[in-house]
Design a protein around this motif. Structure first.
Motif, PDB file in Angstrom:
ATOM      1  N   ALA A 198       0.965   4.115  -2.957  1.00 37.80           N
ATOM      2  CA  ALA A 198       0.630   5.504  -2.624  1.00 37.80           C
ATOM      3  C   ALA A 198       1.790   6.441  -2.972  1.00 37.80           C
ATOM      4  O   ALA A 198       1.587   7.488  -3.608  1.00 37.80           O
ATOM      5  N   LEU A 199       2.995   6.078  -2.564  1.00 35.89           N
ATOM      6  CA  LEU A 199       4.139   6.942  -2.833  1.00 35.89           C
ATOM      7  C   LEU A 199       4.478   6.999  -4.325  1.00 35.89           C
ATOM      8  O   LEU A 199       4.882   8.051  -4.830  1.00 35.89           O
ATOM      9  N   ALA A 230       0.828  -1.211   0.000  1.00 33.77           N
ATOM     10  CA  ALA A 230       0.000   0.000   0.000  1.00 33.77           C
ATOM     11  C   ALA A 230       0.861   1.258   0.000  1.00 33.77           C
ATOM     12  O   ALA A 230       0.582   2.223  -0.726  1.00 33.77           O
ATOM     13  N   GLY A 231       1.911   1.251   0.797  1.00 26.88           N
ATOM     14  CA  GLY A 231       2.799   2.412   0.844  1.00 26.88           C
ATOM     15  C   GLY A 231       3.506   2.657  -0.479  1.00 26.88           C
ATOM     16  O   GLY A 231       3.635   3.808  -0.919  1.00 26.88           O
ATOM     17  N   PHE A 291       2.018   9.319  -5.909  1.00 26.30           N
ATOM     18  CA  PHE A 291       2.328  10.684  -5.474  1.00 26.30           C
ATOM     19  C   PHE A 291       3.520  11.234  -6.259  1.00 26.30           C
ATOM     20  O   PHE A 291       3.493  12.372  -6.734  1.00 26.30           O
TER      21      PHE A 291
END
Length: 137
Positions: free
Chosen positions: A69-70, A65-66, A73
């Motif tokens: 997301a990153l 998930a990280g 972004f």
């Protein structure tokens, strides 16, 4: 044999008999505790296995998930800078930040102290060894 020699011989026999009795008690104690150790080891192994499974699943979910997301972004930041003269600078800055995060994560992982799952078993064995030493004095 004089009375004194007979008395010493009798006290030696008594001393040997008390040592044999003492060692017998200690050996029975150790044998009884072996069953307890076996049960404690199986319980601690089951707990450690369950805890490890939960932690691995949580860490994998967090990492996936990280990363998504990153990544999105960073793509958004690069897409925003696409029409500016700073496009290459932004792209390289993002790459440098990712590299720095990797280095920091590596240092943090290497500096962490490993978990001691068998602390209770270690303490039980230590206490029992102390009891055996005390009994043999």
């Amino acid at each position: 044999m004089t009375a004194h020699a007979a008395l010493l011989s009798g006290s030696r026999k008594m001393s040997i008999q008390s040592k044999v009795n003492q060692w017998g008690s200690v050996s029975r104690f150790c044998i009884d505790r072996m069953a307890d150790y076996g049960e404690l080891i199986s319980i601690k192994l089951a707990q450690a296995r369950a805890q490890l499974a939960r932690e691995v699943i949580a860490l994998v979910a967090l990492a996936v998930a990280g990363m998504f997301a990153l990544s999105f972004f960073c793509i958004a930041i690069i897409a925003t800078a696409l029409t500016t003269p700073y496009f290459l600078h932004v792209s390289w800055a993002i790459a440098a930040v990712w590299l720095l995060l990797c280095v920091i994560a590596y240092i943090v992982v290497r500096s962490q102290k490993p978990a001691n799952s068998f602390r209770v078993l270690h303490e039980e064995i230590h206490h029992d060894l102390e009891a055996v030493k005390e009994a043999l004095k």
